[in-house]
Design a protein around this motif. Structure first.
Motif, PDB file in Angstrom:
ATOM      1  N   LYS A  71    -112.242 -29.802  -0.618  1.00 14.20           N
ATOM      2  CA  LYS A  71    -112.533 -28.448  -1.100  1.00 14.20           C
ATOM      3  C   LYS A  71    -111.591 -27.478  -0.395  1.00 14.20           C
ATOM      4  O   LYS A  71    -111.494 -27.498   0.839  1.00 14.20           O
ATOM      5  CB  LYS A  71    -113.993 -28.088  -0.799  1.00 14.20           C
ATOM      6  N   ILE A  72    -110.915 -26.642  -1.187  1.00 18.61           N
ATOM      7  CA  ILE A  72    -109.989 -25.658  -0.638  1.00 18.61           C
ATOM      8  C   ILE A  72    -110.586 -24.273  -0.819  1.00 18.61           C
ATOM      9  O   ILE A  72    -110.959 -23.903  -1.933  1.00 18.61           O
ATOM     10  CB  ILE A  72    -108.626 -25.696  -1.388  1.00 18.61           C
ATOM     11  N   THR A  73    -110.675 -23.505   0.253  1.00 16.79           N
ATOM     12  CA  THR A  73    -111.114 -22.110   0.162  1.00 16.79           C
ATOM     13  C   THR A  73    -109.944 -21.211   0.541  1.00 16.79           C
ATOM     14  O   THR A  73    -109.371 -21.352   1.625  1.00 16.79           O
ATOM     15  CB  THR A  73    -112.293 -21.845   1.117  1.00 16.79           C
ATOM     16  N   PHE A  74    -109.597 -20.314  -0.377  1.00 16.12           N
ATOM     17  CA  PHE A  74    -108.548 -19.329  -0.070  1.00 16.12           C
ATOM     18  C   PHE A  74    -109.174 -18.219   0.773  1.00 16.12           C
ATOM     19  O   PHE A  74    -109.890 -17.370   0.247  1.00 16.12           O
ATOM     20  CB  PHE A  74    -107.963 -18.763  -1.362  1.00 16.12           C
ATOM     21  N   LEU A  75    -108.912 -18.242   2.062  1.00 11.32           N
ATOM     22  CA  LEU A  75    -109.486 -17.242   2.966  1.00 11.32           C
ATOM     23  C   LEU A  75    -108.742 -15.918   2.861  1.00 11.32           C
ATOM     24  O   LEU A  75    -109.292 -14.854   3.138  1.00 11.32           O
ATOM     25  CB  LEU A  75    -109.420 -17.746   4.409  1.00 11.32           C
ATOM     26  N   GLY A  76    -107.470 -15.997   2.473  1.00 14.29           N
ATOM     27  CA  GLY A  76    -106.661 -14.793   2.304  1.00 14.29           C
ATOM     28  C   GLY A  76    -105.433 -15.133   1.488  1.00 14.29           C
ATOM     29  O   GLY A  76    -104.907 -16.242   1.587  1.00 14.29           O
ATOM     30  N   THR A  77    -105.002 -14.169   0.651  1.00 15.58           N
ATOM     31  CA  THR A  77    -103.837 -14.410  -0.215  1.00 15.58           C
ATOM     32  C   THR A  77    -102.868 -13.229  -0.169  1.00 15.58           C
ATOM     33  O   THR A  77    -101.997 -13.106  -1.023  1.00 15.58           O
ATOM     34  CB  THR A  77    -104.279 -14.626  -1.683  1.00 15.58           C
ATOM     35  N   GLY A  78    -103.037 -12.355   0.818  1.00 16.69           N
ATOM     36  CA  GLY A  78    -102.196 -11.161   0.881  1.00 16.69           C
ATOM     37  C   GLY A  78    -100.994 -11.359   1.784  1.00 16.69           C
ATOM     38  O   GLY A  78    -100.956 -12.246   2.625  1.00 16.69           O
ATOM     39  N   THR A  79    -100.003 -10.492   1.603  1.00 12.88           N
ATOM     40  CA  THR A  79     -98.841 -10.541   2.475  1.00 12.88           C
ATOM     41  C   THR A  79     -99.177  -9.936   3.844  1.00 12.88           C
ATOM     42  O   THR A  79    -100.337  -9.637   4.123  1.00 12.88           O
ATOM     43  CB  THR A  79     -97.651  -9.840   1.798  1.00 12.88           C
ATOM     44  N   SER A  80     -98.175  -9.760   4.689  1.00 10.62           N
ATOM     45  CA  SER A  80     -98.453  -9.464   6.094  1.00 10.62           C
ATOM     46  C   SER A  80     -99.251  -8.181   6.308  1.00 10.62           C
ATOM     47  O   SER A  80     -99.989  -8.074   7.279  1.00 10.62           O
ATOM     48  CB  SER A  80     -97.143  -9.400   6.891  1.00 10.62           C
ATOM     49  N   HIS A  81     -99.118  -7.195   5.414  1.00 10.45           N
ATOM     50  CA  HIS A  81     -99.894  -5.951   5.551  1.00 10.45           C
ATOM     51  C   HIS A  81    -101.351  -6.125   5.131  1.00 10.45           C
ATOM     52  O   HIS A  81    -102.202  -5.313   5.502  1.00 10.45           O
ATOM     53  CB  HIS A  81     -99.295  -4.847   4.675  1.00 10.45           C
ATOM     54  N   GLY A  82    -101.636  -7.136   4.305  1.00 10.32           N
ATOM     55  CA  GLY A  82    -102.948  -7.221   3.665  1.00 10.32           C
ATOM     56  C   GLY A  82    -103.007  -6.204   2.527  1.00 10.32           C
ATOM     57  O   GLY A  82    -102.198  -5.279   2.452  1.00 10.32           O
ATOM     58  N   ILE A  83    -103.948  -6.415   1.607  1.00  9.52           N
ATOM     59  CA  ILE A  83    -104.138  -5.501   0.481  1.00  9.52           C
ATOM     60  C   ILE A  83    -105.606  -5.070   0.483  1.00  9.52           C
ATOM     61  O   ILE A  83    -106.480  -5.944   0.504  1.00  9.52           O
ATOM     62  CB  ILE A  83    -103.850  -6.184  -0.885  1.00  9.52           C
ATOM     63  N   PRO A  84    -105.965  -3.788   0.441  1.00 12.50           N
ATOM     64  CA  PRO A  84    -105.045  -2.667   0.319  1.00 12.50           C
ATOM     65  C   PRO A  84    -104.216  -2.440   1.583  1.00 12.50           C
ATOM     66  O   PRO A  84    -104.652  -2.736   2.689  1.00 12.50           O
ATOM     67  CB  PRO A  84    -105.970  -1.472   0.057  1.00 12.50           C
TER      68      PRO A  84
END
Ligand SMILES: [Zn+2]
Ligand SMILES: [Zn+2]
Length: 239
Positions: free
Chosen positions: A2-15
């Motif tokens: 099972k894969i959970t995407f804990l985060g998918t944002g670039t280095s700044h994060g979104i927003p």
């Protein structure tokens, strides 16, 4: 697996802080992207890839109860700066957590988190981690075969990982031919793309689509996206 995407944002994060663009102001929860990381649940064990600055929030949001091993792709701030909060899992699990990283990244981890190693301390509010160097060949983590895959991230080489039919390749500007050969016949490929425009250290969307087509995984998920990329209602079609 099972894969959970804990985060998918670039280095700044979104927003992004103080950004008024439509994606940063979007109500779509998929456009609230923490820094990039995944949790792999396999064989009753939890393997984490990277400890971004949002590590604590990710563990709380997804109710993670233990971490058996950590794999590091590389040593940039957006991939390592949550490491201190591993302490809580040390308490729960009454022990140190093995952390696997390439030689160059191990040196940076030892430097940035020197309070953990120098002088060596056990308990007392510092994370307990066992640093292990990723070899140049497949190695075993929690009883699973993990194949390291060399990935170009601008001028540095970072580590992608293949575990069975799953591969994780973030922060990628080029995949060398020898590494491409390690990434065929996948069920799931996670691939980093930054934005539509070209970038010196990351794939653009177009470059990511080309690589995804060439590799032909059953499903490819993009990650590490910056704020000009909204989540479409449906996935991108590659053909
Ligand atoms: Zn990076
Ligand atoms: Zn990154």
């Amino acid at each position: 697996m099972k894969i959970t995407f804990l985060g998918t944002g670039t280095s700044h994060g979104i927003p992004v802080i103080a950004c008024g663009c439509p994606v940063c102001r979007s109500d779509n929860p998929k456009n609230k992207r923490l820094r990039t990381s995944v949790l792999i649940e396999l064989g009753g064990k939890n393997i984490l890839i990277d400890t971004p600055p949002d590590f604590r929030e990710q563990m709380l949001r997804y109710g993670v109860k233990r971490i058996d091993a950590i794999l590091y792709t590389h040593h940039h701030a957006d991939h390592i700066f949550g490491l201190d909060d591993v302490r809580r899992f040390n308490e729960i699990q009454c022990g140190a957590i093995p952390c696997y990283a390439a030689k160059e990244s191990l040196a940076v981890l030892k430097n940035i988190f020197s309070y953990t190693f120098n002088p060596p301390q056990i308990g007392g509010g510092v994370p307990q981690i066992l640093l292990k160097e990723i070899p140049g060949e497949p190695f075993e983590v929690c009883g699973q075969k993990v194949e390291p895959v060399g990935i170009c991230h601008g001028k540095i080489t970072i580590t992608g990982f293949r575990i069975g039919g799953f591969a994780y390749v973030t922060d990628c500007s080029r995949i060398p031919d020898a590494s491409m050969r390690k990434l065929y016949n996948l069920k799931v490929l996670v691939l980093g793309v930054l934005r539509h425009e070209k970038h010196s250290t990351h794939f653009s969307v177009g470059e990511g689509v080309e690589a995804a087509k060439e590799l032909g995984a059953e499903r490819t998920f993009f990650t590490h996206m910056c704020q000009p990329l909204p989540h479409p209602k449906e996935g991108l079609r590659l053909s």
